[in-house]
Design a protein around this motif. Structure first.
Motif, PDB file in Angstrom:
ATOM      1  N   THR A   1     -21.638   0.780 -60.687  1.00 51.74           N
ATOM      2  CA  THR A   1     -21.639  -0.446 -59.895  1.00 51.74           C
ATOM      3  C   THR A   1     -22.245  -1.618 -60.663  1.00 51.74           C
ATOM      4  N   ALA A   2     -23.145  -1.353 -61.593  1.00 50.56           N
ATOM      5  CA  ALA A   2     -23.620  -2.434 -62.475  1.00 50.56           C
ATOM      6  C   ALA A   2     -22.454  -2.993 -63.279  1.00 50.56           C
ATOM      7  N   ALA A   3     -21.626  -2.093 -63.811  1.00 51.65           N
ATOM      8  CA  ALA A   3     -20.438  -2.529 -64.547  1.00 51.65           C
ATOM      9  C   ALA A   3     -19.476  -3.270 -63.631  1.00 51.65           C
ATOM     10  N   GLY A   4     -19.319  -2.776 -62.404  1.00 49.73           N
ATOM     11  CA  GLY A   4     -18.418  -3.416 -61.452  1.00 49.73           C
ATOM     12  C   GLY A   4     -18.858  -4.821 -61.089  1.00 49.73           C
ATOM     13  N   VAL A   5     -20.155  -5.001 -60.852  1.00 49.67           N
ATOM     14  CA  VAL A   5     -20.682  -6.325 -60.515  1.00 49.67           C
ATOM     15  C   VAL A   5     -20.435  -7.289 -61.679  1.00 49.67           C
ATOM     16  N   ALA A   6     -20.778  -6.874 -62.886  1.00 50.30           N
ATOM     17  CA  ALA A   6     -20.602  -7.745 -64.051  1.00 50.30           C
ATOM     18  C   ALA A   6     -19.132  -8.069 -64.281  1.00 50.30           C
ATOM     19  N   THR A   7     -18.267  -7.081 -64.100  1.00 49.85           N
ATOM     20  CA  THR A   7     -16.831  -7.296 -64.287  1.00 49.85           C
ATOM     21  C   THR A   7     -16.294  -8.304 -63.282  1.00 49.85           C
ATOM     22  N   LEU A   8     -16.606  -8.083 -62.018  1.00 50.93           N
ATOM     23  CA  LEU A   8     -16.056  -8.948 -60.974  1.00 50.93           C
ATOM     24  C   LEU A   8     -16.624 -10.365 -61.068  1.00 50.93           C
ATOM     25  N   GLU A   9     -17.908 -10.475 -61.354  1.00 50.11           N
ATOM     26  CA  GLU A   9     -18.496 -11.801 -61.514  1.00 50.11           C
ATOM     27  C   GLU A   9     -17.843 -12.563 -62.663  1.00 50.11           C
ATOM     28  N   THR A  10     -17.589 -11.873 -63.764  1.00 51.25           N
ATOM     29  CA  THR A  10     -16.964 -12.519 -64.926  1.00 51.25           C
ATOM     30  C   THR A  10     -15.564 -13.005 -64.597  1.00 51.25           C
ATOM     31  N   ILE A  11     -14.802 -12.191 -63.882  1.00 50.81           N
ATOM     32  CA  ILE A  11     -13.427 -12.568 -63.522  1.00 50.81           C
ATOM     33  C   ILE A  11     -13.431 -13.750 -62.558  1.00 50.81           C
ATOM     34  N   LEU A  12     -14.326 -13.713 -61.583  1.00 52.16           N
ATOM     35  CA  LEU A  12     -14.384 -14.802 -60.607  1.00 52.16           C
ATOM     36  C   LEU A  12     -14.874 -16.102 -61.240  1.00 52.16           C
TER      37      LEU A  12
ATOM     38  N   THR B   1     -21.055  12.388 -54.399  1.00 52.22           N
ATOM     39  CA  THR B   1     -22.335  12.488 -55.106  1.00 52.22           C
ATOM     40  C   THR B   1     -22.539  11.315 -56.053  1.00 52.22           C
ATOM     41  N   PHE B   2     -21.533  11.018 -56.848  1.00 48.22           N
ATOM     42  CA  PHE B   2     -21.672   9.994 -57.879  1.00 48.22           C
ATOM     43  C   PHE B   2     -21.069   8.649 -57.495  1.00 48.22           C
ATOM     44  N   GLY B   3     -20.313   8.603 -56.415  1.00 49.95           N
ATOM     45  CA  GLY B   3     -19.649   7.369 -56.019  1.00 49.95           C
ATOM     46  C   GLY B   3     -20.635   6.239 -55.768  1.00 49.95           C
ATOM     47  N   GLY B   4     -20.393   5.091 -56.403  1.00 53.86           N
ATOM     48  CA  GLY B   4     -21.262   3.941 -56.206  1.00 53.86           C
ATOM     49  C   GLY B   4     -22.596   4.053 -56.907  1.00 53.86           C
ATOM     50  N   ASN B   5     -22.663   4.838 -57.985  1.00 52.58           N
ATOM     51  CA  ASN B   5     -23.937   5.032 -58.688  1.00 52.58           C
ATOM     52  C   ASN B   5     -24.368   3.755 -59.409  1.00 52.58           C
ATOM     53  N   TYR B   6     -25.609   3.748 -59.860  1.00 48.36           N
ATOM     54  CA  TYR B   6     -26.200   2.545 -60.456  1.00 48.36           C
ATOM     55  C   TYR B   6     -25.403   2.013 -61.644  1.00 48.36           C
ATOM     56  N   LEU B   7     -24.987   2.900 -62.535  1.00 52.25           N
ATOM     57  CA  LEU B   7     -24.325   2.453 -63.762  1.00 52.25           C
ATOM     58  C   LEU B   7     -22.926   1.906 -63.482  1.00 52.25           C
TER      59      LEU B   7
END
Length: 403
Positions: A285-296, A277-283
């Motif tokens: 995954t927004a955090a995930g995108v920002a985290t991964l982009e920052t690390i890369l 139900t909640f897997g991959g939700n907007y909030l």
């Protein structure tokens, strides 16, 4: 007892008598305003430190737009994060859950279903994992875990799991049967004592998987997202797992888990086979995108490798003559100080000196600081750790002399 604490189940035991109200970078502040140096990162979660601006800004933007629809619809953040993961790994497809246990549960289900539905081999359903491993708290993942203490009281446990000694390829080969479908392991056993896989062992694991037609599952819940000095720990060994799992550091503290698999496995997770139900939700995954982009973009994996080497080197030198310390080991910024006695009291003493660490089994102090921790903060923390361990060693020697 704190007000409201009695309304909680006591499954976390006697919690430390601390409650934090503010975090920034590698620092935390408690209710009384006391400042702490955080060398545990919420158990390897806050890889960018506390409340990193890049992630906070993305969350603030998202929270004013939309929080939840359903996985019946496209979720752009989810698709972007999945693309980032597949573009920067050996994987081709991603499933999102809410935790590491859910990611590992998905990996277990995918491996079984691939053999059952795609290969037509339902008799092959067993997964081999390793002693001292840790894979989660659901019934399947705690059964996959190679530690009896997490299984106590939960019988009957699901069938379909076997165990081998870590770093023992001969024993692993003997454990493979006609029922085996996959081998599941951590490249560094975080909860099991910060134990690293030997390169030759991993080479033999891959060979056994190829020889017997098995899937290789790598649990990167604690080691992934830059912590070990590579974006994913499997990269240190020059291999490509069929499945790997992520959580902890992926969302900078937002609940998220990911299971990443090879293209050949896509068919096994056909429509309706699994979901969340909640897997991959907007909030999240927004955090995930920002985290991964920052690390890369910041090449923080490389920074973790350099800082981890520095910490291990300094601890090894400064603790070389300490009789309480038997070994310092680690990979990147996942580091263990193995002691000759239980470390619970040492951890409490370090807290009293405003330094936060965690155990990895009864005798190992585990360090998992932010990938952005400064050298000055590292030196500050190491000075406290070495001082506390030195004083405890002196006290132990004095007590022995009196006896």
């Amino acid at each position: 007892m704190r007000e409201g604490a009695k309304a909680l189940f006591p499954n976390y035991g006697s919690r430390y008598n601390l409650a934090f109200v503010k975090g920034e970078g590698s620092r935390l502040w408690d209710e009384n305003g006391k400042q702490y140096l955080d060398l545990m990162s919420g158990i390897a979660v806050t890889n960018l430190g506390h409340v990193p601006k890049q992630v906070a800004d993305r969350l603030k933007e998202q929270i004013d737009q939309i929080w939840h629809t359903s996985n019946l619809f496209h979720i752009p953040n989810q698709e972007k994060l999945a693309q980032l993961l597949t573009d920067n790994s050996c994987g081709d497809a991603v499933f999102f859950g809410n935790s590491g246990a859910e990611a590992n549960e998905a990996a277990i289900k995918l491996a079984r279903r691939y053999f059952n539905k795609v290969l037509g081999k339902p008799e092959q359903y067993e997964i081999i994992s390793f002693q001292q491993s840790f894979h989660g708290r659901t019934l399947a993942t705690l059964t996959a875990t190679g530690q009896d203490k997490v299984k106590e009281g939960f019988a009957p446990l699901p069938i379909g799991f076997a165990y081998a000694p870590y770093n023992d390829a001969e024993a692993l080969e003997q454990a493979i049967t006609p029922q085996t479908c996959a081998i599941m392991l951590e490249m560094v056993q975080g909860e099991g004592g910060v134990n690293r896989a030997n390169p030759e062992f991993i080479k033999q694991v891959v060979a056994l998987c190829e020889q017997h037609g098995l899937l290789l599952i790598v649990d990167e819940i604690q080691t992934g997202v830059g912590r070990t000095g590579k974006l994913f720990a499997y990269e240190h060994y020059g291999i490509e797992p069929d499945i790997f799992t992520l959580a902890k550091g992926l969302g900078s503290g937002m609940p998220i888990g990911a299971m990443v698999g090879k293209e050949k496995l896509r068919e096994a997770f056909s429509a309706g086979s699994h979901g969340s139900t909640f897997g991959g939700n907007y909030l999240s995954t927004a955090a995930g995108v920002a985290t991964l982009e920052t690390i890369l973009e910041g090449k923080l994996s490389e920074r973790a490798a350099e800082m981890g080497d520095y910490i291990v080197s300094e601890l090894s030198k400064q603790l070389a003559d300490n009789p309480l310390v038997s070994e310092v080991r680690g990979l990147g910024l996942l580091i263990g100080i193995e002691c000759t006695q239980p470390v619970a009291d040492l951890i409490t003493t370090l807290q009293e000196h405003a330094v936060l660490v965690i155990s990895a089994g009864p005798n190992v102090i585990r360090l998992a600081p932010s990938l952005l921790i400064t050298k000055e903060e590292v030196d500050e923390g190491l000075a406290v750790i070495c001082s506390v361990l030195g004083k405890h060693a002196q006290q132990a020697q004095a007590a022995t002399a009196v006896q």
